[in-house]
Design a protein around this motif. Structure first.
Motif, mmCIF file in Angstrom:
data_model
loop_
_atom_site.group_PDB
_atom_site.id
_atom_site.type_symbol
_atom_site.label_atom_id
_atom_site.label_comp_id
_atom_site.label_asym_id
_atom_site.label_seq_id
_atom_site.Cartn_x
_atom_site.Cartn_y
_atom_site.Cartn_z
ATOM 1 N N LEU A 49 -71.654 45.316 42.979
ATOM 2 C CA LEU A 49 -72.556 44.862 44.036
ATOM 3 C C LEU A 49 -71.928 44.991 45.417
ATOM 4 O O LEU A 49 -72.594 45.394 46.377
ATOM 5 C CB LEU A 49 -72.953 43.403 43.774
ATOM 6 C CG LEU A 49 -73.750 42.690 44.872
ATOM 7 C CD1 LEU A 49 -75.118 43.328 45.053
ATOM 8 C CD2 LEU A 49 -73.897 41.206 44.532
ATOM 9 N N GLU A 50 -70.638 44.684 45.535
ATOM 10 C CA GLU A 50 -70.012 44.674 46.863
ATOM 11 C C GLU A 50 -69.984 46.052 47.518
ATOM 12 O O GLU A 50 -69.939 46.158 48.741
ATOM 13 C CB GLU A 50 -68.597 44.094 46.785
ATOM 14 C CG GLU A 50 -67.689 44.729 45.775
ATOM 15 C CD GLU A 50 -67.659 43.953 44.452
ATOM 16 O OE1 GLU A 50 -66.609 43.985 43.796
ATOM 17 O OE2 GLU A 50 -68.689 43.328 44.103
ATOM 18 N N TRP A 51 -70.030 47.111 46.732
ATOM 19 C CA TRP A 51 -70.062 48.449 47.330
ATOM 20 C C TRP A 51 -71.390 48.698 48.037
ATOM 21 O O TRP A 51 -71.436 49.388 49.048
ATOM 22 C CB TRP A 51 -69.822 49.509 46.259
ATOM 23 C CG TRP A 51 -68.397 49.546 45.780
ATOM 24 C CD1 TRP A 51 -67.492 48.524 45.831
ATOM 25 C CD2 TRP A 51 -67.737 50.657 45.189
ATOM 26 N NE1 TRP A 51 -66.306 48.936 45.283
ATOM 27 C CE2 TRP A 51 -66.420 50.240 44.883
ATOM 28 C CE3 TRP A 51 -68.123 51.942 44.863
ATOM 29 C CZ2 TRP A 51 -65.494 51.077 44.280
ATOM 30 C CZ3 TRP A 51 -67.195 52.787 44.252
ATOM 31 C CH2 TRP A 51 -65.897 52.365 43.971
ATOM 32 N N TYR A 52 -72.463 48.151 47.481
ATOM 33 C CA TYR A 52 -73.772 48.302 48.118
ATOM 34 C C TYR A 52 -73.918 47.390 49.329
ATOM 35 O O TYR A 52 -74.681 47.695 50.248
ATOM 36 C CB TYR A 52 -74.885 48.009 47.119
ATOM 37 C CG TYR A 52 -74.930 48.974 45.956
ATOM 38 C CD1 TYR A 52 -75.365 50.285 46.124
ATOM 39 C CD2 TYR A 52 -74.541 48.576 44.686
ATOM 40 C CE1 TYR A 52 -75.411 51.173 45.057
ATOM 41 C CE2 TYR A 52 -74.586 49.453 43.617
ATOM 42 C CZ TYR A 52 -75.008 50.747 43.806
ATOM 43 O OH TYR A 52 -75.044 51.628 42.752
ATOM 44 N N MET A 53 -73.184 46.278 49.341
ATOM 45 C CA MET A 53 -73.258 45.361 50.477
ATOM 46 C C MET A 53 -72.864 46.053 51.779
ATOM 47 O O MET A 53 -73.304 45.656 52.861
ATOM 48 C CB MET A 53 -72.363 44.144 50.242
ATOM 49 C CG MET A 53 -72.963 43.097 49.330
ATOM 50 S SD MET A 53 -74.361 42.240 50.114
ATOM 51 C CE MET A 53 -74.791 41.082 48.797
ATOM 52 N N LYS A 54 -72.027 47.082 51.703
ATOM 53 C CA LYS A 54 -71.596 47.798 52.906
ATOM 54 C C LYS A 54 -72.762 48.466 53.623
ATOM 55 O O LYS A 54 -72.650 48.854 54.787
ATOM 56 C CB LYS A 54 -70.566 48.868 52.534
ATOM 57 C CG LYS A 54 -69.268 48.328 51.999
ATOM 58 C CD LYS A 54 -68.234 49.412 51.833
ATOM 59 C CE LYS A 54 -68.612 50.448 50.809
ATOM 60 N NZ LYS A 54 -67.538 51.455 50.602
ATOM 61 N N GLU A 55 -73.907 48.640 52.930
ATOM 62 C CA GLU A 55 -75.081 49.279 53.526
ATOM 63 C C GLU A 55 -75.897 48.313 54.383
ATOM 64 O O GLU A 55 -76.801 48.745 55.108
ATOM 65 C CB GLU A 55 -76.004 49.819 52.435
ATOM 66 C CG GLU A 55 -75.355 50.796 51.497
ATOM 67 C CD GLU A 55 -76.251 51.122 50.300
ATOM 68 O OE1 GLU A 55 -77.438 50.731 50.322
ATOM 69 O OE2 GLU A 55 -75.767 51.752 49.355
#
Length: 255
Positions: A49-55
């Motif tokens: 999930l945290e990788w998508y939070m960067k968007e």
């Protein structure tokens, strides 16, 4: 200089097919309220999930007009630069994207080509320019539309395991007609990683684990469909840039 393509045709290494991207609105990133659903939709890829939070967050920004190359830089285009600067020439077909290229080498190529073309402003696209070229005027998920469709980009689901000639998937073009914005080669931008303004607190301020801090976009032949998403922010997290398929695309001021 002319070299042979994998189909036997001749490739002019100094020819750039520019696409004019007009000034306009970019619906950049992903709304905070939708990030959890995005992560759930692509849970099978193993991306946390945290990788998508960067968007996040979704922001509407104005992007000035610019030009972007219709395809990534090819082995054929790279060859003359490599010879002129004492770099190794990749042993790959001339019409495939060149990969294994460090950010510094990509920017050196831009300067070299700009001098040969009489325009010193050939450069890498910014992250916002890249997303604008991929997304067009709406907030579409992929360059071609809202739904992922196997066969529109050279990603891991095709099982090819290496690059293909640039422009091999014309039905996967972006709204402006830019090709290979998803798959084939992961592409450098000129933008250093940083959280978007207003990003969730858990988004890291730096990515110290990255091999290079510049953002890449689009994913390569070894990546899954999550990296085909227009909003997905990536990077070079391994030092073997050829193995992970890192290449680049040219940009320039509007004509």
């Amino acid at each position: 200089m002319r070299v042979r393509s994998s189909q036997g045709g001749v490739v002019r290494v100094e020819q750039v097919n520019w696409v004019e991207v007009p000034a306009g609105l970019l619906r950049r990133g992903t709304p905070v309220s939708e990030v959890v659903e995005v992560a759930r939709r692509y849970a099978d890829t193993g991306v946390p999930l945290e990788w998508y939070m960067k968007e996040a967050p979704r922001t509407e920004i104005h992007v000035p007009a610019f030009r972007i190359a219709s395809t990534p830089v090819t082995v054929g285009q790279w060859a003359l630069f490599a010879v002129a600067t004492g770099r190794p020439v990749p042993q790959a077909p001339a019409d495939h994207p060149v990969i294994g290229i460090a950010w510094e080498a990509a920017t050196a190529f831009c300067q070299w080509l700009g001098e040969r073309l009489g325009c010193l402003e050939v450069r890498l696209p910014t992250e916002d320019e890249w997303e604008r070229a991929a997304r067009g005027n709406d907030g579409r998920e992929f360059p071609w539309g809202e739904e992922y469709r196997t066969g529109l980009a050279n990603l891991v689901d095709l099982g090819i395991g290496t690059t293909t000639p640039v422009g091999s998937f014309p039905k996967g073009a972006s709204p402006f007609g830019v090709l290979d914005m998803a798959g084939n080669a992961d592409e450098w931008t000129s933008t250093l990683y940083a959280p978007y303004p207003g990003a969730p607190a858990e988004v890291p301020s730096t990515e110290d684990w990255a091999f290079d801090r510049h953002i890449t976009r689009g994913g390569s032949f070894r990546h899954d469909r999550d990296l085909a998403r227009c909003a997905r922010r990536h990077g070079a997290y391994e030092p073997d840039l050829e193995a992970i398929g890192v290449g680049f695309r040219l940009a320039a001021p509007a004509a």
